[in-house]
Scaffold this motif. Structure first.
Motif, PDB file in Angstrom:
ATOM      1  N   CYS A   1      33.101  -5.643  25.279  1.00 44.36           N
ATOM      2  CA  CYS A   1      33.899  -5.363  24.262  1.00 44.36           C
ATOM      3  C   CYS A   1      33.019  -4.240  23.291  1.00 44.36           C
ATOM      4  O   CYS A   1      32.385  -3.885  23.394  1.00 44.36           O
ATOM      5  CB  CYS A   1      33.957  -6.678  23.139  1.00 44.36           C
ATOM      6  N   VAL A   2      34.404  -3.342  22.753  1.00 39.00           N
ATOM      7  CA  VAL A   2      34.232  -1.890  22.243  1.00 39.00           C
ATOM      8  C   VAL A   2      34.807  -2.516  20.726  1.00 39.00           C
ATOM      9  O   VAL A   2      35.691  -2.386  20.667  1.00 39.00           O
ATOM     10  CB  VAL A   2      34.717  -0.904  22.526  1.00 39.00           C
ATOM     11  N   PHE A   3      33.516  -2.244  19.805  1.00 40.73           N
ATOM     12  CA  PHE A   3      34.209  -2.547  18.624  1.00 40.73           C
ATOM     13  C   PHE A   3      33.842  -1.254  18.206  1.00 40.73           C
ATOM     14  O   PHE A   3      32.787  -0.261  17.727  1.00 40.73           O
ATOM     15  CB  PHE A   3      33.097  -3.347  17.408  1.00 40.73           C
ATOM     16  N   GLU A   4      34.686  -0.413  16.605  1.00 40.89           N
ATOM     17  CA  GLU A   4      34.836   0.691  16.094  1.00 40.89           C
ATOM     18  C   GLU A   4      34.743   0.399  14.303  1.00 40.89           C
ATOM     19  O   GLU A   4      36.103   0.301  13.802  1.00 40.89           O
ATOM     20  CB  GLU A   4      35.601   1.450  17.161  1.00 40.89           C
ATOM     21  N   LEU A   5      33.742   1.756  14.117  1.00 41.44           N
ATOM     22  CA  LEU A   5      33.991   1.503  12.970  1.00 41.44           C
ATOM     23  C   LEU A   5      34.673   2.883  12.340  1.00 41.44           C
ATOM     24  O   LEU A   5      34.263   3.498  12.545  1.00 41.44           O
ATOM     25  CB  LEU A   5      32.643   1.053  11.995  1.00 41.44           C
ATOM     26  N   PHE A   6      35.468   2.478  11.195  1.00 40.05           N
ATOM     27  CA  PHE A   6      36.446   3.942  10.685  1.00 40.05           C
ATOM     28  C   PHE A   6      36.590   3.884   9.527  1.00 40.05           C
ATOM     29  O   PHE A   6      36.583   2.675   9.121  1.00 40.05           O
ATOM     30  CB  PHE A   6      37.329   4.191  11.893  1.00 40.05           C
ATOM     31  N   ALA A   7      37.499   5.023   9.642  1.00 36.78           N
ATOM     32  CA  ALA A   7      38.430   4.505   7.656  1.00 36.78           C
ATOM     33  C   ALA A   7      39.022   5.289   8.143  1.00 36.78           C
ATOM     34  O   ALA A   7      39.674   6.034   8.416  1.00 36.78           O
ATOM     35  CB  ALA A   7      37.561   5.566   6.722  1.00 36.78           C
ATOM     36  N   ARG A   8      40.519   4.117   7.803  1.00 35.00           N
ATOM     37  CA  ARG A   8      41.843   4.764   8.048  1.00 35.00           C
ATOM     38  C   ARG A   8      42.544   5.426   7.143  1.00 35.00           C
ATOM     39  O   ARG A   8      42.848   6.617   7.545  1.00 35.00           O
ATOM     40  CB  ARG A   8      42.849   3.249   7.711  1.00 35.00           C
TER      41      ARG A   8
ATOM     42  N   GLU B   1      29.513  -7.442  12.590  1.00 33.93           N
ATOM     43  CA  GLU B   1      30.443  -6.864  11.801  1.00 33.93           C
ATOM     44  C   GLU B   1      30.731  -6.642  10.085  1.00 33.93           C
ATOM     45  O   GLU B   1      30.018  -5.418   9.532  1.00 33.93           O
ATOM     46  CB  GLU B   1      32.323  -7.431  11.493  1.00 33.93           C
ATOM     47  N   THR B   2      30.263  -7.704   9.723  1.00 28.48           N
ATOM     48  CA  THR B   2      30.333  -8.273   8.151  1.00 28.48           C
ATOM     49  C   THR B   2      29.182  -7.104   7.489  1.00 28.48           C
ATOM     50  O   THR B   2      29.280  -5.968   6.607  1.00 28.48           O
ATOM     51  CB  THR B   2      30.393  -9.333   7.346  1.00 28.48           C
ATOM     52  N   LEU B   3      27.973  -7.146   8.521  1.00 30.43           N
ATOM     53  CA  LEU B   3      26.569  -6.582   7.744  1.00 30.43           C
ATOM     54  C   LEU B   3      26.466  -4.769   8.048  1.00 30.43           C
ATOM     55  O   LEU B   3      26.706  -4.026   6.762  1.00 30.43           O
ATOM     56  CB  LEU B   3      25.522  -6.680   8.091  1.00 30.43           C
ATOM     57  N   ALA B   4      27.100  -4.528   9.269  1.00 32.43           N
ATOM     58  CA  ALA B   4      27.753  -3.325   9.254  1.00 32.43           C
ATOM     59  C   ALA B   4      28.768  -2.493   8.082  1.00 32.43           C
ATOM     60  O   ALA B   4      28.615  -1.493   7.727  1.00 32.43           O
ATOM     61  CB  ALA B   4      28.415  -2.850  11.012  1.00 32.43           C
ATOM     62  N   LEU B   5      29.298  -3.371   8.107  1.00 34.40           N
ATOM     63  CA  LEU B   5      30.677  -2.840   7.742  1.00 34.40           C
ATOM     64  C   LEU B   5      30.081  -2.733   6.167  1.00 34.40           C
ATOM     65  O   LEU B   5      30.031  -1.606   4.684  1.00 34.40           O
ATOM     66  CB  LEU B   5      31.633  -3.590   6.726  1.00 34.40           C
TER      67      LEU B   5
END
Lengths: 437, 437
Positions: free
Chosen positions: A39-46, A130-134
């Protein structure tokens, strides 16, 4: 006391700083065989917070540090045995992130859709972060983004971060780090000095003056203990008398006076005049008291020497969270994305580059997938760097320093079109484009 | 990595979570002999956040826990040896708080001027707690105060706290605690479950659906792993199809569906109708997606079963900090207070009682000093309780539970005049009066 941790509890690692559903999804994925899908997850701001023109990347160093300590030990598993099955607990006991992470380096700017962090690994390996990174990015980017505007508003005058008391005690330490990254000179927070090597600074509280029999006694004592270069707080009783008492106590070599209340512009002019008339021409004037970027900008014409900023810094000056999301964008090489009415996102692993004019001014953030790589011009810059490979921090990650990040932001802001540095509400400083492959 | 703590660093205690000036004031006070003056510090809010009608006390349990661990060990002193002199380091090495603390119990309401916490001890003993006490109260009260309004707006429907990802990772744990105190049913935060015994809950993310070949496969797998009582997230693709797939996967005994985007009121009505028509009459509907107290209130007429609340909860719904201050009010029995233009405060040690009508409705917060104690009517209640005596936690402190605090708030809100529970902006629900002795 129930509702409080045991005083003898060992240092909890970061692995439980997460949402329950990450763990139950891992359990269900281990059971149905999808846990190993790549998988690839991406962290970004809409989008940026309302009216903001750019965001500042911060938190990368804190996330990578947390990653190295992200382990499920007996303490964590004791709770989790009531949440997930035995096989999942066994899997968690052995958990080490073994995938790859790419991301914008700290201090880089970001815009709507910028792929600030890209996590590649098995579903189970990557979803669990997910949660920690966010949490880390949403907090640290919010503070750094607000802080950068204050630094711009201060136009070269030093800023002291003094907001610890207005936010959660651990958030305060991270806020001091983000503020320093964004160009603040110092912090009042001692833990931030200890953990991150940030220079600490401080003056004195009104309590110091009230403790003593009178203001001259308080000032004399402070000067005796801390030297004439100290900062005396002169607004406990009458500011004019306070300044006279301060110069009398310390002599004309007094380091600084601080004013924390009242009409700061008017008071600053009067204070400068009075200090000069007393011969204290090198004594600096430090202002504090509910300053934000707008108040700082409005004081630009006044003879202020530095600003202490608290509440507005640690609360992101109206935008306490950066609104970042962490989205699954690719499964076994196949782009995926949510498709219902709202909150859509673009599937597929992405990278990004920033285009600049030959003059150095940034013109466009280009976010592209595999197969639609745009040509890289001589003035363009590819933004993500490799941070983790096979679970190990890269040289780019281990070599990164806060001072590098600070310098990176300074350089990036120089390249922003002039209207992008305005404090007023507006559109992002540069547009984000998504070329189709 | 510079700018990151060492992965092998021991658990840092709370003693450095403070402003540098507390320590330099202690140093100067030790030098001039004022460190031993008997002082009273008061923690209070000058005003409520804009338009709010009451505040909720939270953080007491966390502060008292931190107090028992507030020690300057070798790790702290290594830094402080560069900040203060040797005598001060020696004093810090032996530091134990030996004074008294009184305060409003957790879950009690507060109003402008309420003496939420009163710390009595020598100047050095008490001043050193300023930043930590304010950090904890400013954060926890802000979250609890916002959460209480959401609980009122939900009118009996359960609320799930799911905001961890939108705030600093440790603030998230404290936010979950404050939300539970204010009446939230559960939290998604596992560390909050571990540390404070709060019930945890969770559903699944859009990533879960996207990971699988199709939605039915994702739902079947989740039901197989987590049982039919699980909550299926139905808005990844098409909500109507999602609900059909959900009931097909779990049967009519499906626990709940979650809708996270779109026009929630309309979607809820349609979902209820569809679920009923499929025979899933007991399947609950969980709503999430940028809900705040106003959105929750606007959904009151819809067939919602529970709400998941994130961003607005952890950011205090527009008021991320409670604006509490920690002021020196008495030195060696003499009332003291700042007297210049703004930010005045009332000197002298204070207590408070809340007056009620015989019907039980609160009418007034009376804050009084020694010598002006008002008569205590049969329906009135004295608010502060002893929390620390001679440095030791009292039975009131050690016996306090989060569930007690939750019940205390429930009871206190029942006593608030009806207009005090309105969500719209207004004056404090009851006035604060300061009788003169």
């Amino acid at each position: 006391m129930t509702g409080s941790p045991s005083p003898t509890a060992p240092n909890p690692g970061p692995a439980l700083l997460t949402d329950r559903y990450e763990l139950t999804m891992v359990a269900a994925a281990l059971a149905d065989g999808t846990a190993d899908r790549q998988c690839v997850f991406e962290l970004f701001a809409r989008r940026l917070p309302d009216g903001r023109r750019y965001g500042v990347v911060a938190g990368t160093g804190r996330l990578l540090d947390a990653l190295t300590r992200f382990r499920f030990g007996p303490d964590e598993l004791e709770l989790l045995s009531r949440v997930v099955d035995e096989d999942t607990c066994a899997w968690l006991r052995d958990y080490r992130f073994t995938g790859d992470i790419d991301g914008y380096p700290e201090g880089e700017l970001y815009f709507p859709g910028s792929p600030v962090l890209t996590v590649t690994g098995t579903f189970a390996d990557a979803v669990i972060l997910e949660t920690l990174a966010l949490s880390i990015y949403n907090h640290d980017c919010a503070i750094a983004s607000a802080a950068a505007r204050m630094v711009t508003a201060a136009a070269g005058r030093p800023l002291i971060e003094m907001g610890s008391r207005r936010t959660h005690e651990e958030a305060a330490v991270a806020a001091a780090r983000s503020a320093y990254l964004a160009g603040f000179a110092t912090t009042s927070n001692l833990a931030a000095g200890r953990r991150f090597g940030i220079p600490t600074a401080g003056t004195a509280a009104h309590a110091w003056v009230l403790l003593h029999d009178d203001e001259p006694a308080a000032f004399r004592s402070q000067v005796a203990a801390l030297g004439t270069d100290t900062t005396l707080l002169v607004d406990t009783y009458d500011i004019r008398k306070g300044i006279a008492n301060a110069v009398e106590a310390a002599g004309t070599g007094l380091g600084a006076v601080r004013i924390d209340s009242g009409d700061l512009g008017e008071l600053t002019r009067q204070a400068r005049e009075q200090l000069d008339s007393l011969g204290a021409t090198t004594t600096r004037i430090v202002l504090s008291g509910d300053l934000d970027e707008y108040a700082i900008a409005s004081l630009r014409a006044e003879p202020v020497d530095s600003y202490g900023v608290g509440t507005s810094l640690v609360t992101g000056s109206g935008a306490p969270t950066a609104g970042m999301v962490y989205k699954l964008v690719e499964v076994d090489g196949r782009p995926v994305s949510k498709r219902s009415s709202a909150k859509e996102s673009r599937g597929g692993r992405k990278s990004a580059l920033r285009r600049h004019k030959p003059t150095g001014t940034a013109v466009e953030e280009v976010v592209f997938g595999h197969g639609s790589e745009p040509a890289l011009g001589p003035d363009d810059r590819v933004l993500p760097v490799p941070l983790v490979r096979g679970g190990e921090l890269t040289a780019e990650a281990t070599g990164a320093t806060l001072d590098d990040a600070r310098e990176r932001l300074r350089t990036a802001l120089v390249a922003v079109p002039w209207e992008g540095l305005k404090l007023s509400r507006g559109e992002p400083a540069i547009p984000t484009t998504f070329p189709q492959g």
